[in-house]
Structure formats: C-alpha cells, structure tokens
Design an enzyme around this catalytic site. Structure first.
Site, short mmCIF file in Angstrom:
data_model
loop_
_atom_site.label_atom_id
_atom_site.label_comp_id
_atom_site.label_asym_id
_atom_site.label_seq_id
_atom_site.Cartn_x
_atom_site.Cartn_y
_atom_site.Cartn_z
N HIS A 48 76.72 -26.64 19.15
CA HIS A 48 76.96 -27.87 19.88
C HIS A 48 78.31 -27.82 20.59
O HIS A 48 78.42 -28.15 21.77
CB HIS A 48 76.93 -29.02 18.88
CG HIS A 48 77.17 -30.35 19.50
ND1 HIS A 48 76.22 -30.98 20.25
CD2 HIS A 48 78.25 -31.16 19.51
CE1 HIS A 48 76.71 -32.11 20.70
NE2 HIS A 48 77.93 -32.26 20.26
N GLU A 70 70.67 -25.03 20.42
CA GLU A 70 71.08 -26.27 19.76
C GLU A 70 69.88 -27.17 19.51
O GLU A 70 69.75 -27.78 18.45
CB GLU A 70 72.10 -26.99 20.65
CG GLU A 70 72.67 -28.24 20.01
CD GLU A 70 73.21 -29.20 21.06
OE1 GLU A 70 73.08 -28.93 22.27
OE2 GLU A 70 73.72 -30.25 20.65
N ASN A 432 79.35 5.62 8.05
CA ASN A 432 79.12 6.83 7.29
C ASN A 432 78.45 6.55 5.95
O ASN A 432 77.54 7.26 5.55
CB ASN A 432 80.45 7.55 7.04
CG ASN A 432 80.65 8.68 8.02
OD1 ASN A 432 80.01 9.72 7.89
ND2 ASN A 432 81.46 8.45 9.02
#
Lengths: 705, 128
Positions: A48, A70, A432
C-alpha cells in the site's frame, strides 16, 4: 519544486528498498505459515505504501504494479482469499521488478513493460479465477471543482437548504469556512434559521442547532457548489435547486427580496420567484428590511480540560543520515584522535599541571567521541541475513534441494561498511554450501539423513571481532580429493606434509574449484579465493572445518570496525609498528641466553608450549643491532600462536587506520599505517599474513633441510 | 470575545508511516504557510500532540501500531482536539475504509495520488 521532487524521489527510493525488504520477509514467513495474520497485514501495508508513495513521485509503473498486488492482498486480509504458493511467487516477481525499476530511474525498457503487463495480467486472472463475485469499487473523488468548470456566461441562481447534523463539530467541520467557500463562488446570501436552538437549560454547547437557506448566484456550475459540501454530504441534510438560469436573480435586490421571504417562510415557491423575475426588469423591487442574520455558528466556548495522562511510550526515533556524512565524521574523529595523541605527547614533556589536566580531559572526551562515532556506524548484521533467506529459497528451488535456513545472532552489530562488504562473500559461501554441500533429498535419505538439509548462518562477538559462521549438514569435504586436485593443479607439492586443516584451506587458493562439474549456481569459474580476498580486505580471517559426509563450517572472523582500532605500539630500531591489540596475548622477554638455548631455531618455550617466533628486524631488514634484551609479542589467531620479536614495546595506542596507497598494494604483511602523536608513521602489521609467511618460511626451510 | 484564528499560523500534523509521503506533504503545506509537524503512526501522533496546539490532522489509514481510523476515534474523544478537522489519506480501492473513517469522525479525505494543488485546496476547505 522539481528539486524538491527529486529529493523526494531519493527518499522514496530508499524507502522503497526498505519496504521491499519488509515485503520479502513477510512473503517468506507467509510461505511457511500462510495464515499468519500479522504478516498478511504487513505485506499489505508495504504494498500500500509503495503504491501511494510511488504514484506521488511519478513512479507510475510501480504504482500500477503494486495496485494489483495490493488489491489481491486486501482480499486476503479480509479473509476472502488464501495465500497460495502461486501468489507468493507472483509477489516475488513484483519485488524483483520494482527493484529493477527503482534502480533504473523512471524509464524502463519495453521488455520491462512487457513483464509488468504480464505480472499485472497474472494478478488479474488470479483475482478473477479465485474470486468471481468480487467487484471492485472504483469511485474516485477528487474535490476539485476546477476540473469540471464549465464557464457559462450567465449565472445560475440556486437555493440551497443546508441543515448540518447536531454532531457536526465533532467531525471537525467549520461551517463558517463552508459558507465562505460558497460566497467565493458568486453572489451569496445566506439566511440562518436559529429557531432550532433550544432553551439555555437544554442546550448542548457542542452541538449544532442552526440550519441555513442560501441563495447563490454563480457561473461556476453545479459541481462547484456540490464540491463545497463534498465532505459533509453524509453529515447533513442538503438540497440544492436551481431557481433561475437567466441571470436576472443575480442582483442585490433580488437576493434581498428572496432571502427575506426565506427568512419568514422558509419556503420559496414558483410564484415568488416569478414575481421577482418579472419585476427584475422594472428594477422596482419591493424592499423589505428585516434583520438578516448572515453567518452564524453556535460554537460555544470550549472548556480546556487539563491534560490527562497520555500513553507513555518508549521513545524509538531515528533519523536517516547519508553514509558519506558518517564517513566524514569518522574521518574527522580519526584526525582528532591523531591530534589528541600529539597533544598528550607534547604535554608529557612539560612541567605544566594545568596543561596536563587539559590534555587528560581531551583524551577522555576524544575516547568517548570515538566510541560513540563508531557506534553510530554499527548496524545489526540481521539486515543482510534476511536477504539470504530469499537466496536460499531460490537456490534450493532451482537445484531441487530442500534446505532449512536458520539464522542466529542477527542482533550482532558491525560497521555498516563491513556488513555491506560481507554480502558478496556470504552469497558465495551460501551458494557453495547449497550447491556442493547439501545433497538432494534422495541422496540424503539414502545416507540416513533428514530429507531437508540444514544451513545455519550465525554471528557472535568474540573480543574485538565478530565471528560469522556458515554451517551446513551436507556432504562435507573429503581432504583426499582436495589434496589430489590441488596436487594436479600444482598448488601443493605431492609429498608436502600438510595437516587436514591446511589441506582444507587450499580451497581458498586462486585457481581452485571444488566442483567436479560446473553448475549454473556456483561453478562460475571463480573459486572461493574471492571470498578470501574480500575477507582479507576487511582485515578478517576465514577458516574452514569439515567432517567428511556430515558437515562443513566456514568461519569468518571480522574486526568490528575498519577505521580505528586499539593497537599495541612496538619499536624496532627507528621504525614503529602497530599490532591490533585484539590479536595480542602477552609480551615476554627474550634474552640472548634464550636465543642461544634454542640452538638457532626460532622457538621459545612459553609456559610449556612451544611458540615459533620471527624477528621484525629480519622481516623488514632493519639496520642496527638488537638490544641485549628483546621483547616477544605473542599473537594468537585461530589457535595458532606466533611471537614477534621487537626491540621495545611502547604501549597501547588508538590507531587510526590509513591505507598505504596503491604503491604498497602488494605488500601483504602490512595492512595499513597510522600517524603517531609525534607525526611519525607507524606500520600496522597484518597478523594473519605474517603467520602465513612464517609457515611458508618454515616449509621451505624444512624442504631445504 | 472571538479570537481571529486566521491571525496565527496554523499547525498541521501529518501522520503517515511513509517518510517520502510526509516529506511531500510537509513541503507543500510549509510552502503554503502552514506550520507542519510529522508523526509516523497513530501512537506517535498522540504522543506528539500531547498538549501542543494542533489545528488539523492529515492521517494515512494504513499504519503500524495505530491506524488512521483508530487515531481519529481517539482524537474525537480528546477534550483538547475533538473539534479539529481530520483528513484521511486513502486510495481509490478503499472506499469502504473512507466510509469507516467518516464514521470514526474524520472530516474528509484525499485520494492518493494527489497533486499539491489538490492538497492545498482540501486543507483550505477544512482549515481555512
């Protein structure tokens, strides 16, 4: 104003980044627990605000995008829709898009627009498919009569009856302002009816009892008139009738006459109007002078009641400051520390008690100032931890692995600059871990582990350092494979006698890559040497431990701040050196006899433990002879201890770290320099590098033997 | 005796959790000669009002801690402030909220996005 707008945009960008981070956290939470009301509320609020502020500052694309999101979250909030995986995925795309949009200023490429369109469309189909009955109200009220002004030549006269509800003042209305507003539209004659006002005993001083009849002749059109009552229309009785469109009633006489009729009868019938209209031409209008109350308001004096207690809340306020300003402050404090050291030194040689007092006071203040300034720059490391949650989520999806991500010690504070520089190395390590460390669910089950892997990211204080640990319960690292690889690549000699720890640390060497296959995720041809280099640049140390088949832990030890450290000042010949105090364990004496007893080996027995030492005089090839009794500074790092032989230990020193510049870039035994109180330069030693250097010397020494 | 309110500078309190929004409104209103202060949410607003003269409030609806509706309700029961105009900020998708705001005692509303001119016209309308 445009400058102001630009500044506003800058603030918006910063704010948007925060909101996006907030949104991302909410989404990640929601993915775990889709019914978490608080998270839904927070996600909605973030969108909003993004939408509202975005459109204010001309980021229309952002506003459009968030508008759809929204709308959906509003429905979720009201319990009319559920949070689903698709919704979360879609929302993540919104975040990514907006990040691109704010990074790239206003204008996006057409490809951007295509994606925005697509996302918006997805939201819309999402809406219509999950909620067919929903109908969005799209009423837009902008109180600006100007937009609809139809300039008419002749004025129209209206009769307006207006009776506010009694509680209208408790809605914050000021009726005088409304009557004034009407008066601005044209010729306006209000008639107040006060007959509704009760006797004094029954009167409520806060209520409105008055009603009005207003004659208004205006060229501004009916909408302008209605706009005056826009806010109050549900709090009053209101009727607006046009009684004449010829313009004849727009005269003082006509108004006077009609208003007096209204005052007496509260009615205005067609005959009355007609009479005036015909008489209007003859310009002979009946005058009736009666008291006319024009504007009236029943605002009774309001008693000011002494302030009762208001909720006492802990003050949590903060301000946003540009990082450059902070950097400047830190630099200035650094300079001040240097000057203060000079002051103390200058005073030390004088017999002037008053100056001593001043110098001491300055020192105390400088210390405090330094401490507070450094504190300002500290931010909790949790801010970047949260960013990794998204990374872990995306990576594990991509690689078909299941990973539970835990963080700890997010409240640990580090210098903001340091934290930012930690981001990339951490990304590298996490990639990794997920790519090479944690196995796929099938393999894990086969190996008797839990289906989903665990990845722990934690931070904790350790003296003047912060330890950051990344631990996974994946496949671990097989030192034999590393060794074989490293030998093949010529990184270590085939017969080199290395501890397991040394072998593991090979993965941080340039040119080494642990992966057998190159994957999209971490096999980018860059090994973990990047990590090591980044951590080195932060004067930190990185260390790896692994149990084959069960876990890998990478530990980074990072100094709290980069700018000023507590150092120990050492002297060799005419040169002075600084060792970070956090690395120093103790100082002991080294006599000629000790040296002789060691038979030429650079080893000393410190309370039963053998510690290798190295002479700074040798490393830096300082001219002159060492004194009869030398000093050994014992430094400790990651469980390794070494001794540094110096002529004298001078004492603690507040060290403002200055970089040595490009020329000295490749000298890694030194991490910087500082200016002493007497204006001389002292070199700051890089302890980890010196340890490495010593070990390599030992190795080559061992080989030549 | 009537004190002419127009003679002194009127104080407007902006309540919004968005710093950029506050900045924008603050700039616009300050330029128009109003005395402006800011609060981050309803709680903050009440704390900052505490006894200070405030002639009008512009409040967002969606805010953490205390939203604009709750703030409006609170102010309407506060002896010092119950008559001041309160303008709530809404977006067009929230007309039900607008209604809720009205029944809580809000004076009016402004639909986001709005131009500085629209803002000023609304403030003039309810505050003069």
């Amino acid at each position: 104003v445009s400058e102001e707008l630009n500044r506003g945009r800058e603030v918006f960008r910063e704010e948007a980044c925060e909101l996006l981070a907030e949104l991302e956290n909410c989404l990640l939470e929601l993915e775990e627990s889709p019914d978490n009301k608080e998270m839904i509320e927070r996600a909605f609020r973030a969108m909003h605000t993004l939408k509202g502020s975005g459109s204010m500052f001309g980021f229309d694309a952002i506003a459009n995008l968030t508008h759809e999101a929204e709308t959906v979250y509003d429905l979720v909030r009201k319990g009319r829709m559920k949070v689903t995986r698709e919704l979360v995925d879609l929302s993540f795309r919104v975040i990514d898009r907006i990040q691109v949009m704010i990074g790239r200023k206003e204008k996006g490429t057409s490809a951007d627009n295509a994606e925005i369109e697509e996302i918006i469309l997805s939201f819309k189909t999402f809406l219509s498919s999950s909620l067919t009955q929903h109908q969005e109200e799209r009423k837009k009220f902008i109180p600006s009569g100007d937009l609809e002004v139809m300039r008419k030549e002749t004025s129209v006269t209206y009769r307006i009856f207006f009776q506010p509800d009694p509680d209208v003042f408790l809605k914050g209305f000021n009726l005088i302002l409304m009557l004034n507003e009407l008066a601005q539209l044209g010729r306006c004659t209000p008639v107040a009816h006060s007959d509704g006002i009760p006797d004094l005993e029954q009167i409520d001083p806060e209520a409105c009892y008055t009603s009005w009849d207003v004659l208004l002749s205006t060229t501004k059109g009916i909408n302008a008139v209605k706009d005056v009552f826009l806010f109050i229309e549900n709090n009053c009785q209101l009727s607006i009738h046009s009684i004449d469109r010829s313009g004849i009633l727009d005269s003082e006489e006509a108004h006077k006459h009609l208003s007096s009729i209204l005052f007496e009868r509260r009615e205005l019938n067609e005959q009355d109007v007609e009479k005036i209209l015909s008489a209007g031409r003859s310009a002979d209008v009946l005058h009736k002078t009666k008291n006319r109350e024009s504007e009236q308001q029943s605002t009774a004096p309001l008693q000011k009641i002494a302030n009762s207690s208001t909720a006492q809340l802990p003050e949590v306020s903060s301000i946003r400051v540009a990082v450059q300003k902070l950097d400047k402050l830190v630099n200035l404090v650094g300079e001040l520390v240097t000057v203060q050291a000079r002051l103390s030194q200058a005073v030390a040689f004088r017999d002037d008690p008053e100056m001593h007092l001043i110098a001491e006071a300055t020192e105390r203040l400088t210390d405090e100032l330094r401490e507070s300034t450094m504190n300002i720059r500290l931010v909790p490391i949790g801010t970047i931890f949260n960013r990794f949650r998204r990374l872990v989520r995306d990576l594990s999806n991509e690689l078909g692995k299941e990973v539970e991500f835990f963080t700890g010690g997010g409240e640990t504070e580090l210098d903001k600059n340091v934290i930012e520089k930690l981001h990339d190395p951490l990304v590298h390590i996490i990639r990794n871990s997920i790519d090479h460390g944690i196995e796929t669910p099938e393999i894990r089950i086969k190996r008797g582990k839990k289906r989903s892997g665990m990845l722990h990211l934690s931070a904790e204080y350790s003296g003047a350092n912060v330890l950051i640990k990344i631990k996974d319960d994946g496949a671990g690292i097989d030192p034999e494979i590393i060794r074989k690889d490293a030998v093949e690549k010529g990184l270590i000699k085939e017969d080199a006698a290395l501890s397991e720890r040394d072998i593991l640390s090979v993965i941080f060497l340039p040119g080494f890559s642990t992966s057998e296959k190159v994957t999209k995720v971490s096999g980018r041809g860059v090994g973990l040497d990047i990590v090591k280099r980044s951590i080195d640049a932060l004067l930190g140390v990185v260390d790896i431990q692994s149990k084959k088949g069960s876990e890998t832990t990478i530990t980074m030890r990072i100094p709290l701040t980069l700018a000023i450290i507590e150092g120990l000042l050492l002297k060799v010949g005419n040169n002075q050196y600084i060792v970070p105090l956090s690395a120093v364990e103790e100082c002991i004496e080294l006599t000629r006899e000790d040296t002789a007893a060691a038979h030429g080996r650079h080893m000393i027995n410190v309370r039963g433990k053998i510690v290798p030492y190295i002479s700074l005089r040798e490393i830096f090839q300082t001219a002159g002879n060492s004194p009869e009794i030398e000093q050994i500074v014992i430094a400790e790092l990651n469980g390794r201890r070494i001794g540094l032989v110096v002529d004298h230990v001078i004492g603690e020193h507040q060290t403002v770290i200055k970089s040595l510049g490009r020329v000295y870039r490749d000298i890694d035994l030194v991490s910087g320099a500082t200016i002493l109180g007497n204006g001389k330069v002292a070199i700051i030693l890089n302890i980890p590098k010196i340890i490495e250097y010593m070990e390599s010397e030992e190795m080559t020494g061992a080989e030549t033997n | 005796m009537m004190i002419k309110e127009g003679m002194m500078s009127k104080r407007i309190l902006i309540v919004d959790d968005s710093a950029s929004m506050r900045q924008m409104i603050n700039f616009t209103l300050s330029a128009a000669g109003y005395d402006v202060s800011e609060a981050e949410d309803g709680m903050d607003a009440l704390k900052k009002m505490n006894g200070e003269p405030v002639h009008m409030i512009i409040a967002d609806i969606n805010m953490p801690n205390m939203d604009g509706i709750e703030l409006t309700r609170k102010i309407r029961t506060h002896a010092d402030y119950k008559f001041i105009p309160i303008i709530i900020l809404t977006t067009e998708s929230q007309s039900s909220l607008k209604q809720e705001g009205k029944s809580a005692g809000a004076t009016g509303w402004i639909v986001k996005p709005f131009s500085p001119e629209q803002l000023i016209s609304v403030v003039k309308k309810v505050l003069g």
